[in-house]
Design a protein around this motif. Structure first.
Motif, PDB file in Angstrom:
ATOM      1  N   GLY A 105     -36.682  18.426   5.452  1.00  0.00           N
ATOM      2  CA  GLY A 105     -36.664  19.273   4.209  1.00  0.00           C
ATOM      3  C   GLY A 105     -37.370  20.771   4.421  1.00  0.00           C
ATOM      4  N   PHE A 106     -37.573  21.008   5.522  1.00  0.00           N
ATOM      5  CA  PHE A 106     -38.393  22.320   5.955  1.00  0.00           C
ATOM      6  C   PHE A 106     -37.218  23.311   6.698  1.00  0.00           C
ATOM      7  CE2 PHE A 106     -42.033  20.115   4.722  1.00  0.00           C
ATOM      8  CZ  PHE A 106     -42.878  20.988   4.291  1.00  0.00           C
ATOM      9  N   TYR A 130     -43.066  23.560  -0.019  1.00  0.00           N
ATOM     10  CA  TYR A 130     -44.439  23.776   0.471  1.00  0.00           C
ATOM     11  C   TYR A 130     -45.285  23.621  -0.703  1.00  0.00           C
ATOM     12  CZ  TYR A 130     -43.425  25.961   4.850  1.00  0.00           C
ATOM     13  OH  TYR A 130     -43.228  26.219   6.419  1.00  0.00           O
ATOM     14  N   LEU A 172     -25.153  29.640   3.452  1.00  0.00           N
ATOM     15  CA  LEU A 172     -26.460  29.475   2.594  1.00  0.00           C
ATOM     16  C   LEU A 172     -27.084  30.694   1.992  1.00  0.00           C
ATOM     17  CD1 LEU A 172     -28.436  26.782   4.938  1.00  0.00           C
ATOM     18  CD2 LEU A 172     -27.352  26.385   2.834  1.00  0.00           C
ATOM     19  N   ASP A 225     -47.698  28.698   7.612  1.00  0.00           N
ATOM     20  CA  ASP A 225     -47.996  27.972   8.742  1.00  0.00           C
ATOM     21  C   ASP A 225     -49.765  27.726   8.901  1.00  0.00           C
ATOM     22  OD1 ASP A 225     -46.143  26.947  10.414  1.00  0.00           O
ATOM     23  OD2 ASP A 225     -45.863  28.837  11.360  1.00  0.00           O
ATOM     24  N   ILE A 231     -34.856  26.200   5.719  1.00  0.00           N
ATOM     25  CA  ILE A 231     -34.815  27.299   4.827  1.00  0.00           C
ATOM     26  C   ILE A 231     -33.907  28.346   4.993  1.00  0.00           C
ATOM     27  CG2 ILE A 231     -36.108  28.951   3.251  1.00  0.00           C
ATOM     28  CD1 ILE A 231     -37.554  26.057   3.077  1.00  0.00           C
ATOM     29  N   PRO A 232     -33.002  28.693   3.919  1.00  0.00           N
ATOM     30  CA  PRO A 232     -31.924  29.818   4.419  1.00  0.00           C
ATOM     31  C   PRO A 232     -32.256  31.033   4.495  1.00  0.00           C
ATOM     32  CG  PRO A 232     -31.276  28.367   2.526  1.00  0.00           C
ATOM     33  CD  PRO A 232     -32.745  28.055   2.718  1.00  0.00           C
ATOM     34  N   GLN A 233     -31.517  31.946   5.332  1.00  0.00           N
ATOM     35  CA  GLN A 233     -31.790  33.161   5.586  1.00  0.00           C
ATOM     36  C   GLN A 233     -30.576  34.185   5.339  1.00  0.00           C
ATOM     37  OE1 GLN A 233     -33.184  34.306   9.540  1.00  0.00           O
ATOM     38  NE2 GLN A 233     -31.072  33.694  10.541  1.00  0.00           N
ATOM     39  N   ARG A 234     -30.757  35.165   4.976  1.00  0.00           N
ATOM     40  CA  ARG A 234     -29.660  36.388   4.881  1.00  0.00           C
ATOM     41  C   ARG A 234     -28.691  36.141   6.000  1.00  0.00           C
ATOM     42  NH1 ARG A 234     -33.129  41.059   3.282  1.00  0.00           N
ATOM     43  NH2 ARG A 234     -33.167  41.615   5.074  1.00  0.00           N
ATOM     44  N   VAL A 289     -38.453  34.399   3.672  1.00  0.00           N
ATOM     45  CA  VAL A 289     -38.421  33.307   4.597  1.00  0.00           C
ATOM     46  C   VAL A 289     -39.211  33.576   5.933  1.00  0.00           C
ATOM     47  CG1 VAL A 289     -36.092  33.757   5.624  1.00  0.00           C
ATOM     48  CG2 VAL A 289     -36.845  31.618   5.549  1.00  0.00           C
ATOM     49  N   ARG A 306     -43.801  33.104   6.730  1.00  0.00           N
ATOM     50  CA  ARG A 306     -43.882  31.970   7.602  1.00  0.00           C
ATOM     51  C   ARG A 306     -45.423  31.877   7.967  1.00  0.00           C
ATOM     52  NH1 ARG A 306     -38.937  30.243  11.635  1.00  0.00           N
ATOM     53  NH2 ARG A 306     -39.545  28.254  12.125  1.00  0.00           N
ATOM     54  N   VAL A 309     -32.765  28.548   9.063  1.00  0.00           N
ATOM     55  CA  VAL A 309     -33.945  28.664   9.648  1.00  0.00           C
ATOM     56  C   VAL A 309     -34.584  27.268   9.623  1.00  0.00           C
ATOM     57  CG1 VAL A 309     -36.125  29.707   9.880  1.00  0.00           C
ATOM     58  CG2 VAL A 309     -34.310  30.952   9.063  1.00  0.00           C
ATOM     59  N   ARG A 310     -34.306  26.524  10.871  1.00  0.00           N
ATOM     60  CA  ARG A 310     -34.826  25.237  10.782  1.00  0.00           C
ATOM     61  C   ARG A 310     -36.024  24.934  11.045  1.00  0.00           C
ATOM     62  NH1 ARG A 310     -30.026  21.542   9.465  1.00  0.00           N
ATOM     63  NH2 ARG A 310     -28.453  22.893  10.013  1.00  0.00           N
ATOM     64  N   ASN A 311     -36.712  23.964  10.600  1.00  0.00           N
ATOM     65  CA  ASN A 311     -38.134  23.446  10.902  1.00  0.00           C
ATOM     66  C   ASN A 311     -39.255  24.632  10.565  1.00  0.00           C
ATOM     67  OD1 ASN A 311     -36.805  21.141  11.914  1.00  0.00           O
ATOM     68  ND2 ASN A 311     -36.209  22.270  13.796  1.00  0.00           N
ATOM     69  N   HIS A 312     -39.004  25.260   9.296  1.00  0.00           N
ATOM     70  CA  HIS A 312     -39.803  26.308   8.925  1.00  0.00           C
ATOM     71  C   HIS A 312     -41.395  26.079   9.445  1.00  0.00           C
ATOM     72  CE1 HIS A 312     -41.356  29.448   6.018  1.00  0.00           C
ATOM     73  NE2 HIS A 312     -40.212  30.239   6.524  1.00  0.00           N
ATOM     74  N   SER A 313     -41.682  24.892   9.027  1.00  0.00           N
ATOM     75  CA  SER A 313     -43.250  24.439   8.979  1.00  0.00           C
ATOM     76  C   SER A 313     -43.336  23.953  10.468  1.00  0.00           C
ATOM     77  CB  SER A 313     -43.703  23.435   8.143  1.00  0.00           C
ATOM     78  OG  SER A 313     -44.860  22.976   8.567  1.00  0.00           O
ATOM     79  N   ALA A 314     -44.242  24.658  11.224  1.00  0.00           N
ATOM     80  CA  ALA A 314     -44.600  24.106  12.824  1.00  0.00           C
ATOM     81  C   ALA A 314     -45.376  22.803  12.618  1.00  0.00           C
ATOM     82  CB  ALA A 314     -45.416  25.202  13.505  1.00  0.00           C
ATOM     83  N   ARG A 329     -31.687  31.492  -2.441  1.00  0.00           N
ATOM     84  CA  ARG A 329     -31.579  31.485  -0.920  1.00  0.00           C
ATOM     85  C   ARG A 329     -33.324  31.308  -0.305  1.00  0.00           C
ATOM     86  NH1 ARG A 329     -29.548  36.577   0.826  1.00  0.00           N
ATOM     87  NH2 ARG A 329     -31.748  37.304   0.843  1.00  0.00           N
ATOM     88  N   GLU A 330     -34.061  31.903  -0.560  1.00  0.00           N
ATOM     89  CA  GLU A 330     -35.456  31.618  -0.042  1.00  0.00           C
ATOM     90  C   GLU A 330     -36.440  31.318  -0.721  1.00  0.00           C
ATOM     91  OE1 GLU A 330     -36.220  35.434   2.095  1.00  0.00           O
ATOM     92  OE2 GLU A 330     -33.906  35.873   2.461  1.00  0.00           O
TER      93      GLU A 330
END
Lengths: 468, 468, 468
Positions: A325-326, B374, A358, B343, A328-331, B335, B339, A309-314, B365-366
């Motif tokens: 660095g933001f 963070y 991941l 955010d 984060i892997p997902q299932r 994840v 969010r 999940v790219r760019n987790h922090s807006a 993973r998460e």
């Protein structure tokens, strides 16, 4: 004084450690083959010196700055570039001091091992980095960086790199690769075909990218057939520069195997911007299967990097952009996701599709059972957060009993931190020898077999997986 | 004869064991800090003797009676209280004998270690409990319990507890905490703000609870703003008694970050009983973010305990009510769930949000990737079924390489079994030293670093995470 | 020369290894109890010699041929039977040579251990199989197979099998079992009631199967009540031949607990072919609960094998049919899925429901917490891809702390590879002793307890779980 113990990462039990040592001794000096990573071809084309210790070790390496950020150090204090026009630190020495003050955060992490290894083997630093010796070490590294022996090509040679693959957009003209080839330097730097920008309908500027793909290839990329033909031409172009693989970064591992007429309709919707989110996803999914079909034709290995999940922090995305660095892997599911592609080409004996994950839960449940039966599947090594000693152990323990080692692809360093390449390969070799030594110690395999397996894990499997 | 071996839980390999011993020696006597748990403040307010061995060890401890139930022993034979008016055993000695007859069931479980530890260190029992010695041990413990040295405050002091946090409803007047404070006794027992009853629209009596919250605070809790203001006042009230944290038990880790006007509408639906299940869930989710915002203001740490499917057996729930060992974990996503909260406040350097999980697959993973970037996130220790040696090893092995140890919150005993507190902290210290000794033995860290890390894991990190 | 080291699979640390040896010594010769598997009753009824080494080891064993297929060896070269009428190799020696040439693929896998064990202990082969000695070993095994001592019954006796359960369709007349019983041979071979064909509305020929069930039992299986009555009669029929268990292979672990009138409606839809996919699924789910209710009545143990996506490759399914190594696990939920069944009968002290899983993530999160509280649940051993040393270690480490060992069902070999039975039980005994030795070495349990646990894991628990 020394940072690196010769027995690091080996089992504690003396008998087993002796086996690990013996296995490692036989593979430690093998040349490095790096079939997937994110080094800049420009470094080797221009061969300019690396700027300074902070810009070499800290600023571009998200493994490092994310850890400091997690403890409240602002990204701007670490010189991480901004995309919003705001200021960021330009003071390399101050950035370095921040790194040094927080170096204890990396205790027990692979980053610590990589940095220590680069310090000692590349720059002759043999003290552990602290707030106290930060300036001294900075100066020592900075001085070396002015030396021609520390320019990219010299390091490439010193690192004993036999092959280094970069990752390049489908629209890239590969100028730097051309320069390298024409330079007379013997280093083998090859591109990898990464067509996300022309395969992902949600990629910024997708429609224009597809048009440009048409211009570059002389194909009519307004049509499905022309679009596919254009991919074929670009792949061939990349192959001219030594590419043996493509690479695809998707949120999921979804693939589709739709009839051609449906593909055409879908393509049209995507290029005209009328695709729904699910249609865009279906298009990406279909394109993985198309890429696999082209791989059957042209022999290129297909890599799928799924599940981030790219760019987790807006907020960080807005200020600093991608790859900070933001991610984060997902299932992630593979058993259903890969089925359409495998139905299409999974039984092809000469195709190599390499899934990376991941989500470690799929090692034993999905990926090993799939790779342990489909000829076309070969497992990618532990990726990203799992490019680590414990990550590698879990990978072997959870895939080795079902897929064996011969359905795996050796090691990838997957890095943009050039100086960490020898360290990462060394950790992988040590981890492999550690694992093998435990199998010898409890008599699951013979030592003669372990030697063959160590050689395979070091170089044999990667050559096979990437057709090198 | 003795129940406790001095080397228990240490690595078998002698060299590594020696390192573990040395590390443990330096932290074993450190005071206990227990920042989250379920002891009754009443015990310390009233300081009455504990009733008898069965009511101390068996009847209130779901870890224990659930294991006997799993082998067919009826809950009523074990004296577990009923809510349906039916009978339950009142015969403490008979309950104890049942426990003793089934004590072999706990072989290899943490409960076995906790009970043995309490037996030997608290009550001087040095024989393993069996059907044969059940009565003798019962008598020995029963006799001690009549002694003033075995009253709650004396044990608290003897256990060397520096701080013990209880868990208290938002509407609780904290009478017992007041009594403790005014008693002149030096024990530091503090409350934790647990507002489930006024935050969860599906909680029994939610609307009335919210009204009562208004009466307690003088705020108009019929409005969204008044409701939030009331929370602020109650949090401040809890802080007066030493609270430094809030705690939230939700089925999922879902958070939301809705605009204020939508929050108002949602709140109104919830208090008027017109919310759908999803709206109720959204409200809980939004409230986590509101709590986090208040934490930024008042400095309280926010704990999220997510992922337990409570009261799995309808039958047991009807007969015996909540917290009877029938809470079963489910797969839990962080994840995406965290969010919106992240955010909103994830980059706050002075906020501490502590997620706990019952789904170990999210460690690597998460949770580790999130906490490793963070600033606001700090990982809670292994919780509930994972408050165990193997559980702790998996936690360190699966989070340590990405988040390090400095993004984790030390140990929580989270128990309502008072006599198990020293045992649980001892297991945690041994497990940490075990883990650290393996990193020293394979040269990932130096022994000097391991000592610093052991101290951090024992007390430093918990103080930081809970602002102590 | 020897293939089998006496210390194989034991811990490397000498002190711990000595404990493992001692524990193993006491259980290694215990008779084999095999309560679930897929051997053919016909073998023991007819007692014909096994045909040849390839048809004994390679052709019927998907563990073996799938690994060769994964490296590009065509199934037809391995003699795997076809259902599409096409050709497949009949050349046993050529098949064997292919196996030998690829034997290195199995390094580190359980298959390697099973084959080596069968080679040495059954056939006296003491050399590792290679391309070079393939013919010699083929001849040696082939020769033995002509000997009466290598017929099924003789091997059964030599293997010291106390009980072997087969798996038989609900419509099976159990002729072979009858023959065995009437033969005077003392081997205890019992059937297992596997009613998928009459319980799964999506099974080929379901409606006719249900009709046939009616004819066999004299019940009116056009009605829900008659259908249930027919099951009861067939179960009783199976019990006459020694059956003590039923078995159910479902894609998920879903159960339902619907009111009888809804069941009737659902049943009618299913037999008339008007059920939707979800209704068919609900019917299967309901039937698990019905089977559990019948188990309360007749004492048969209920086994649920859930989570395998069968026949993943459409191509292989079309050419070769079912059970050809293309069954891949998927993520599986138990906490919600089993709730209806557990609500109905979970608190029954004399019922035994044994869930098996192919999703290891549920060990610690769902299955151990469920089995650690519900009297009716007992955990099945690691299944299929996890019937392996590492798989067994993970199972114990991830279930042992919450469920203990006494809520687990001992070992199942679950195999159709007859000669691998002693090997599989030996691996399980070694793995159990390995695990127990680590608990003794770090003083979690006493050695006296470990001996009792080893005996329980070898024979005690399986007898209890299967009412033997």
């Amino acid at each position: 004084m020394t940072l690196l113990h010769p027995d690091r990462l080996f089992p504690a039990e003396p008998g087993t450690r002796a086996i690990a040592r013996e296995l490692y001794e036989a593979v430690k000096d093998a040349p490095i083959i790096s079939p997937h990573g994110h080094c800049e071809p420009k470094w080797f084309a221009e061969n300019a010196p690396f700027p300074d210790p902070a810009r070499l070790f800290v600023v571009p390496d998200h493994y490092i700055f994310r850890m400091l950020v997690s403890q409240g150090v602002p990204m701007t204090d670490l010189g991480v570039p901004r995309v919003d026009g705001g200021e960021t630190s330009q003071d390399a020495r101050r950035i370095w001091r921040l790194f040094a003050e927080h170096y204890h955060l990396f205790r027990g992490t692979p980053t610590r091992m990589w940095v220590d290894h680069a310090f000692e083997t590349v720059f002759g630093v043999t003290e552990r980095l602290t707030a106290d010796n930060a300036d001294r070490i900075y100066d020592q590294i900075a001085e070396r960086l002015t030396d021609d022996d520390y320019r990219p090509r010299a390091l490439f040679d010193r690192f004993n790199i036999q092959l280094l693959a970069t990752t390049d957009g489908a629209l890239d003209d590969l100028t730097h690769h051309k320069t390298i080839r024409e330079s007379g330097w013997g280093g083998n730097v090859v591109p990898t075909y990464r067509p996300d920008a022309v395969m992902d309908p949600e990629y910024e500027g997708f429609a224009e990218n597809v048009e440009q793909l048409g211009r570059l290839t002389g194909e009519d990329t307004a049509t499905w057939d022309g679009y596919l033909a254009a991919h074929r031409k670009r792949r061939a172009y990349f192959q001219e520069f030594g590419a043996t693989a493509t690479d695809h970064g998707h949120l999921t591992a979804r693939t589709e195997n739709l009839p051609p007429d449906q593909c055409g309709v879908l393509f049209e919707k995507c290029v005209s911007g009328r695709a729904t989110a699910d249609e865009a996803d279906a298009f990406r999914a279909q394109m993985l299967t198309e890429m696999a079909r082209m791989s059957v034709e042209d022999g290129m290995t297909l890599q799928i990097h799924a599940g981030s999940v790219r760019n987790h922090s807006a907020d960080v995305m807005a200020k600093h952009g991608r790859d900070k660095g933001f991610d984060i892997p997902q299932r992630t599911d593979y058993v259903h996701a890969l089925r359409p592609l495998l139905d299409a080409v999974g039984m092809e004996p000469n195709l190599t599709v390499i899934p990376f994950t991941l989500d470690e839960t799929v090692y034993s449940r999905e990926l090993a059972p799939l790779a342990g039966v489909y000829p076309a599947l070969t497992l990618g090594p532990p990726w990203w957060f799992y490019d680590s000693f414990e990550g590698m152990m879990r990978f072997r323990e959870q895939t080795g009993e079902t897929a064996g080692i011969y359905n795996t692809a050796g090691f990838n360093d997957d890095t943009r931190a050039f100086c960490s390449i020898p360290a990462r390969h060394d950790v992988a070799r040590r981890a492999d020898c550690h694992w093998l030594s435990t199998l010898v110690a409890d008599h699951r395999i013979g030592k003669d077999e372990a030697h063959e397996m160590a050689a395979a894990l070091t170089n044999g499997l990667v050559k096979k997986a990437y057709n090198l």
